[in-house]
Design a protein around this motif. Structure first.
Motif, PDB file in Angstrom:
ATOM      1  N   LEU A 315       0.826  -1.207   0.000  1.00  0.00           N
ATOM      2  CA  LEU A 315       0.000   0.000   0.000  1.00  0.00           C
ATOM      3  C   LEU A 315       0.861   1.257   0.000  1.00  0.00           C
ATOM      4  CD1 LEU A 315      -3.083  -0.400   2.374  1.00  0.00           C
ATOM      5  CD2 LEU A 315      -3.044  -0.188  -0.105  1.00  0.00           C
ATOM      6  N   THR A 316       2.032   1.160   0.640  1.00  0.00           N
ATOM      7  CA  THR A 316       2.952   2.303   0.692  1.00  0.00           C
ATOM      8  C   THR A 316       4.152   2.036  -0.208  1.00  0.00           C
ATOM      9  OG1 THR A 316       4.246   1.460   2.558  1.00  0.00           O
ATOM     10  CG2 THR A 316       2.256   2.712   3.082  1.00  0.00           C
ATOM     11  N   GLU A 317       4.993   3.059  -0.363  1.00  0.00           N
ATOM     12  CA  GLU A 317       6.148   2.935  -1.247  1.00  0.00           C
ATOM     13  C   GLU A 317       7.208   1.991  -0.693  1.00  0.00           C
ATOM     14  OE1 GLU A 317       6.503   4.113  -4.179  1.00  0.00           O
ATOM     15  OE2 GLU A 317       4.831   5.513  -4.344  1.00  0.00           O
ATOM     16  N   GLY A 318       7.241   1.843   0.638  1.00  0.00           N
ATOM     17  CA  GLY A 318       8.236   0.957   1.238  1.00  0.00           C
ATOM     18  C   GLY A 318       9.584   1.609   1.436  1.00  0.00           C
ATOM     19  N   ARG A 319       9.685   2.909   1.273  1.00  0.00           N
ATOM     20  CA  ARG A 319      10.943   3.632   1.485  1.00  0.00           C
ATOM     21  C   ARG A 319      10.605   5.054   1.942  1.00  0.00           C
ATOM     22  NH1 ARG A 319      12.613   3.701  -4.924  1.00  0.00           N
ATOM     23  NH2 ARG A 319      10.635   4.521  -5.702  1.00  0.00           N
ATOM     24  N   PRO A 320      11.459   5.615   2.792  1.00  0.00           N
ATOM     25  CA  PRO A 320      11.149   6.952   3.313  1.00  0.00           C
ATOM     26  C   PRO A 320      11.190   8.022   2.226  1.00  0.00           C
ATOM     27  CG  PRO A 320      13.364   6.263   3.962  1.00  0.00           C
ATOM     28  CD  PRO A 320      12.723   5.084   3.326  1.00  0.00           C
ATOM     29  N   GLN A 321      10.248   8.958   2.303  1.00  0.00           N
ATOM     30  CA  GLN A 321      10.204  10.083   1.372  1.00  0.00           C
ATOM     31  C   GLN A 321       9.906  11.362   2.150  1.00  0.00           C
ATOM     32  OE1 GLN A 321       7.691   9.559  -2.031  1.00  0.00           O
ATOM     33  NE2 GLN A 321       8.289   7.430  -2.354  1.00  0.00           N
ATOM     34  N   ILE A 322      10.344  12.458   1.596  1.00  0.00           N
ATOM     35  CA  ILE A 322      10.092  13.759   2.229  1.00  0.00           C
ATOM     36  C   ILE A 322       8.646  14.165   1.987  1.00  0.00           C
ATOM     37  CG2 ILE A 322      10.670  16.210   2.213  1.00  0.00           C
ATOM     38  CD1 ILE A 322      13.512  15.410   1.453  1.00  0.00           C
ATOM     39  N   VAL A 323       7.914  14.372   3.069  1.00  0.00           N
ATOM     40  CA  VAL A 323       6.515  14.782   2.949  1.00  0.00           C
ATOM     41  C   VAL A 323       6.319  16.248   3.337  1.00  0.00           C
ATOM     42  CG1 VAL A 323       5.637  12.453   3.301  1.00  0.00           C
ATOM     43  CG2 VAL A 323       6.010  13.916   5.286  1.00  0.00           C
ATOM     44  N   LYS A 324       7.346  16.868   3.973  1.00  0.00           N
ATOM     45  CA  LYS A 324       7.206  18.260   4.385  1.00  0.00           C
ATOM     46  C   LYS A 324       8.580  18.842   4.678  1.00  0.00           C
ATOM     47  CE  LYS A 324       4.899  21.077   7.948  1.00  0.00           C
ATOM     48  NZ  LYS A 324       4.144  21.022   9.227  1.00  0.00           N
ATOM     49  N   ILE A 325       8.802  20.105   4.309  1.00  0.00           N
ATOM     50  CA  ILE A 325      10.039  20.827   4.637  1.00  0.00           C
ATOM     51  C   ILE A 325       9.654  22.087   5.402  1.00  0.00           C
ATOM     52  CG2 ILE A 325      12.116  21.960   3.770  1.00  0.00           C
ATOM     53  CD1 ILE A 325      11.921  20.251   1.267  1.00  0.00           C
ATOM     54  N   ASP A 326      10.121  22.192   6.639  1.00  0.00           N
ATOM     55  CA  ASP A 326       9.870  23.387   7.459  1.00  0.00           C
ATOM     56  C   ASP A 326      11.140  24.225   7.511  1.00  0.00           C
ATOM     57  OD1 ASP A 326       7.230  22.910   8.114  1.00  0.00           O
ATOM     58  OD2 ASP A 326       7.748  21.646   9.831  1.00  0.00           O
ATOM     59  N   SER A 327      11.040  25.486   7.116  1.00  0.00           N
ATOM     60  CA  SER A 327      12.162  26.421   7.223  1.00  0.00           C
ATOM     61  C   SER A 327      11.915  27.346   8.414  1.00  0.00           C
ATOM     62  CB  SER A 327      12.280  27.245   5.935  1.00  0.00           C
ATOM     63  OG  SER A 327      13.278  28.228   6.071  1.00  0.00           O
ATOM     64  N   HIS A 328      12.970  27.568   9.250  1.00  0.00           N
ATOM     65  CA  HIS A 328      12.789  28.310  10.499  1.00  0.00           C
ATOM     66  C   HIS A 328      13.396  29.716  10.490  1.00  0.00           C
ATOM     67  CE1 HIS A 328      11.285  24.591  11.997  1.00  0.00           C
ATOM     68  NE2 HIS A 328      12.458  23.994  12.009  1.00  0.00           N
ATOM     69  N   ASP A 329      14.243  30.018   9.509  1.00  0.00           N
ATOM     70  CA  ASP A 329      14.905  31.333   9.527  1.00  0.00           C
ATOM     71  C   ASP A 329      14.751  32.072   8.207  1.00  0.00           C
ATOM     72  OD1 ASP A 329      16.445  29.805   7.899  1.00  0.00           O
ATOM     73  OD2 ASP A 329      18.356  30.191   8.917  1.00  0.00           O
ATOM     74  N   GLY A 330      13.742  31.726   7.449  1.00  0.00           N
ATOM     75  CA  GLY A 330      13.506  32.407   6.187  1.00  0.00           C
ATOM     76  C   GLY A 330      14.229  31.796   5.008  1.00  0.00           C
ATOM     77  N   THR A 331      15.051  30.785   5.249  1.00  0.00           N
ATOM     78  CA  THR A 331      15.745  30.124   4.142  1.00  0.00           C
ATOM     79  C   THR A 331      14.726  29.403   3.261  1.00  0.00           C
ATOM     80  OG1 THR A 331      17.668  29.777   5.564  1.00  0.00           O
ATOM     81  CG2 THR A 331      17.562  28.471   3.541  1.00  0.00           C
ATOM     82  N   ASP A 332      14.925  29.499   1.964  1.00  0.00           N
ATOM     83  CA  ASP A 332      14.023  28.826   1.041  1.00  0.00           C
ATOM     84  C   ASP A 332      14.024  27.318   1.314  1.00  0.00           C
ATOM     85  OD1 ASP A 332      12.443  29.050  -1.638  1.00  0.00           O
ATOM     86  OD2 ASP A 332      13.831  27.384  -1.941  1.00  0.00           O
ATOM     87  N   PRO A 333      12.847  26.661   1.400  1.00  0.00           N
ATOM     88  CA  PRO A 333      12.811  25.220   1.685  1.00  0.00           C
ATOM     89  C   PRO A 333      13.656  24.394   0.736  1.00  0.00           C
ATOM     90  CG  PRO A 333      10.611  26.158   1.908  1.00  0.00           C
ATOM     91  CD  PRO A 333      11.484  27.244   1.340  1.00  0.00           C
ATOM     92  N   ASP A 334      13.671  24.745  -0.552  1.00  0.00           N
ATOM     93  CA  ASP A 334      14.495  23.993  -1.498  1.00  0.00           C
ATOM     94  C   ASP A 334      15.986  24.153  -1.188  1.00  0.00           C
ATOM     95  OD1 ASP A 334      12.434  22.873  -2.869  1.00  0.00           O
ATOM     96  OD2 ASP A 334      12.586  24.149  -4.656  1.00  0.00           O
ATOM     97  N   GLU A 335      16.363  25.316  -0.655  1.00  0.00           N
ATOM     98  CA  GLU A 335      17.771  25.516  -0.302  1.00  0.00           C
ATOM     99  C   GLU A 335      18.126  24.678   0.919  1.00  0.00           C
ATOM    100  OE1 GLU A 335      21.649  27.352  -0.649  1.00  0.00           O
ATOM    101  OE2 GLU A 335      19.964  26.831  -1.978  1.00  0.00           O
ATOM    102  N   VAL A 336      17.204  24.582   1.884  1.00  0.00           N
ATOM    103  CA  VAL A 336      17.435  23.707   3.041  1.00  0.00           C
ATOM    104  C   VAL A 336      17.656  22.270   2.556  1.00  0.00           C
ATOM    105  CG1 VAL A 336      16.400  22.715   5.115  1.00  0.00           C
ATOM    106  CG2 VAL A 336      16.096  25.158   4.615  1.00  0.00           C
ATOM    107  N   LEU A 337      16.798  21.828   1.642  1.00  0.00           N
ATOM    108  CA  LEU A 337      16.924  20.467   1.108  1.00  0.00           C
ATOM    109  C   LEU A 337      18.223  20.312   0.320  1.00  0.00           C
ATOM    110  CD1 LEU A 337      15.871  17.654   0.386  1.00  0.00           C
ATOM    111  CD2 LEU A 337      14.546  18.703  -1.471  1.00  0.00           C
ATOM    112  N   ARG A 338      18.571  21.299  -0.502  1.00  0.00           N
ATOM    113  CA  ARG A 338      19.762  21.194  -1.348  1.00  0.00           C
ATOM    114  C   ARG A 338      21.037  21.043  -0.512  1.00  0.00           C
ATOM    115  NH1 ARG A 338      23.798  24.113  -3.828  1.00  0.00           N
ATOM    116  NH2 ARG A 338      23.362  25.947  -2.545  1.00  0.00           N
ATOM    117  N   LEU A 339      21.173  21.880   0.522  1.00  0.00           N
ATOM    118  CA  LEU A 339      22.384  21.835   1.343  1.00  0.00           C
ATOM    119  C   LEU A 339      22.437  20.538   2.154  1.00  0.00           C
ATOM    120  CD1 LEU A 339      22.516  25.561   2.529  1.00  0.00           C
ATOM    121  CD2 LEU A 339      23.961  24.444   0.813  1.00  0.00           C
TER     122      LEU A 339
END
Length: 614
Positions: A315-339
């Protein structure tokens, strides 16, 4: 290419029947009718002998099949000198049995590539180094090296500082778990982290994985044998045939009329049409990535009333995936993920690799990290593009960059939190989980429209995780925290509602797959044990292939039944004509051939079944 002894016998029989028929015809048309009759007789004998052996075996098991009608027609034709009619019947019978075994042999060959996961050797420490030894040679107390990606071969205790184990194939828990020194490691789990040492505590034959294999064997033995579709018509057709043949002989005193009735009655529409339609269905299903291991499982798929689904990897993918990115200091979420992903390139931890995959799927450019230091199982520190990056568990990162002003909210069951620090501050959090597969709700609704009345979840995972994942799916029941033997009991209990289909991908699912009327394994990434125990393997990693698979199975069975009804109806009309003397045995055989061609052409329509797109 390997062939079993039974397959070689069937090839020999069809060759003997075809050779006898063609050779006899050649002699007959060259003016040697006496010798032609001998050749036809010789071609029939091996087929009739094999048929009689099969009949005796069936009667010993308490089964009455259509083979009796074929044996009667061949025997009567030989007894009264109608050798050509006997040769035609022999060829049709040998061809039908060959077709029935063809699909199963093809499926066995295609399954070999799926059985490579089972460990057969282990790496054992010795005084002067390491040695590879067969599993049967491992004894309790032996120290083994479990490399990254290895399947743990026997139950044991971890002797290194820690180990990260992927137990999804055994327990259904999709995210790897950490085992500290002295902790238990189950055979069948996979090393998802760095290499570690394991001290064996059991023999291989007594370990968890071996126990599951034994459960599979027991479930297969207890599984009720499935009657062929043709055999369910056999007794009635046999009685009709004998009554008409006996009446023709009794009232006319002419045994040849009885022979003609028996020849026309030879159940070639059943012997040929059913396997042709089902084999065509097998081929059509394979086109959609559904490998069915024979005509019996395909027919059982068509009659399924209850569906039991595993969770992780099904029923599920069977592997962990990102379901949410929370940024706390104004950094773009994609930049948090990229770094974070750039730093995670330096480790093979499965969660880190999932983060890297997510970044690449979003088209983010990842720089090469430098000065990387890893705390196994906790996190990493390093430099990316001149920035100090920390990625890991929430406690690991806060210990290096400090806490947030507000506490991070509690996660839903089954989720994992990855913290990201940039230049000494908490920059963000990545929330990871094993999400429901896309299109699952539509798939379940489609299956219900196709006649599946009950749909259940059976998982070894925790109840709160199972309930969160299945919320809103409208399942009839959710069973969590199940062991392999409890899954088998669930399958057996659900049989009171009709034929049961079980779908799973892990080692822990294998016994239930073997016990179900139809076991379906996720073969693309699933465990070899489940693929081996199952009747059907989904060759693509998409559970929504169930819909086309069931639709094709039901279409093939419907076409087979149409062919049977039409063929048997025409055969009965021919039997009546033969009983009144309008058909000789040879004419009856030719009429039966015409009926065979008609029902086979109809059966081949299964190759054109077009299931609705998912």
């Amino acid at each position: 290419m390997e062939h079993s002894a039974a397959d070689r016998v069937k090839v020999f029989l069809i060759a003997a029947a075809l050779g006898g028929l063609l050779g006899g015809l050649a002699l007959y048309f060259s003016g040697r009718a006496d010798l032609a009759a001998t050749v036809w007789f010789v071609g029939v004998v091996p087929v009739l002998a094999a048929l009689l052996v099969e009949i005796l075996r069936s009667l010993w098991r308490g089964e009455v099949g259509l083979d009796i009608v074929a044996a009667l027609s061949m025997s009567a034709a030989l007894l009264f000198g109608e050798t050509l009619a006997a040769a035609v019947v022999a060829l049709m019978y040998a061809g039908g049995t060959f077709l029935e075994s063809f699909a199963e042999g093809r499926a066995r060959r295609e399954m070999r590539a799926l059985l490579e996961r089972v460990p057969r050797t282990a790496t054992r420490h010795r005084e002067n180094g390491l040695e590879d030894v067969p599993l049967r040679d491992i004894r309790p107390g032996d120290r083994l090296l479990i490399r990254q990606g290895d399947v743990v071969p026997v139950d044991g205790t971890v002797e290194s500082a820690s180990a990260f184990l992927d137990t999804s194939a055994l327990t259904g828990e999709s995210l790897p778990s950490r085992a500290e020194v002295g902790g238990d490691a189950m055979s069948g789990s996979t090393n998802a982290g760095e290499a570690f040492d394991l001290v064996a505590t059991r023999l291989a034959k007594d370990s968890t994985y071996a126990g599951i294999v034994r459960l599979v064997e027991e479930a297969q033995k207890s599984k009720a044998p499935m009657a062929r579709l043709a055999d369910r018509w056999s007794l009635g057709f046999l009685l009709v045939t004998i009554v008409i043949a006996f009446a023709a002989w009794w009232f006319t005193g002419d045994p040849i009329r009885a022979v003609a009735v028996l020849v026309v009655a030879t159940p070639c529409p059943l012997i040929l049409a059913v396997p042709v339609a089902l084999v065509a269905g097998l081929s059509r299903a394979a086109h959609f990535g559904v490998l069915v291991k024979g005509a019996g499982p395909l027919e059982a798929m068509a009659r399924t009333q209850t569906l039991i689904l595993d969770k992780t990897g099904t029923l599920t993918e069977g592997r962990p995936q990102i379901v949410k990115i929370d940024s706390h200091d104004g950094t773009d979420p994609d930049e948090v993920l990229r770094l974070a992903a750039a730093l995670d390139q330096a480790t093979k931890h499965p969660i880190a690799q999932a983060i890297v995959t997510a970044a690449l799927e979003r088209g983010l450019s990842l720089s090469v990290p430098t000065h990387v230091t890893e705390a196994p199982g906790e996190g990493l520190t390093g430099q990316v593009e001149g920035k100090a990056i920390v990625v890991g568990g929430h406690g690991f990162v806060t210990g290096r960059v400090g806490k947030l002003a507000e506490e991070y909210p509690e996660l839903a069951a089954g989720s994992v939190l990855v913290a990201v620090g940039i230049d000494g501050r908490m920059a963000g959090h990545l929330v990871m989980a094993d999400p429901l597969r896309d299109g699952t709700r539509d798939m379940l609704a489609r299956l219900r429209r196709q006649g599946v009345k009950r749909i259940l979840l059976a998982t070894g995972d925790r109840r709160e995780v199972a309930e969160r994942v299945t919320e809103g799916l409208g399942l009839d029941a959710v069973r969590s925290g199940l062991t392999p033997d409890q899954k088998v009991l669930l399958v057996l209990a659900e049989r009171e509602h009709g034929p049961v289909m079980m779908v799973g991908d892990g080692v822990n699912d294998a016994p239930a797959l073997a016990a179900a009327d139809v076991g379906i394994a996720m073969g693309a990434r699933g465990a070899a044990a489940s693929a081996e125990a199952a009747d059907v393997v989904l060759l693509v990693d998409r559970v929504d292939r169930l819909g086309p698979g069931i639709e094709i199975a039901r279409g093939a069975r419907r076409i087979a039944l149409e062919s049977v009804v039409a063929g048997i109806g025409l055969s009965v009309l021919g039997m009546i004509a033969a009983a009144f003397g309008y058909l000789t045995p040879v004419q009856g055989a030719l009429l039966q051939e015409a009926i065979d061609v008609a029902v086979i052409l109809n059966a081949l329509r299964a190759l054109r079944i077009s299931p609705a797109e998912t």
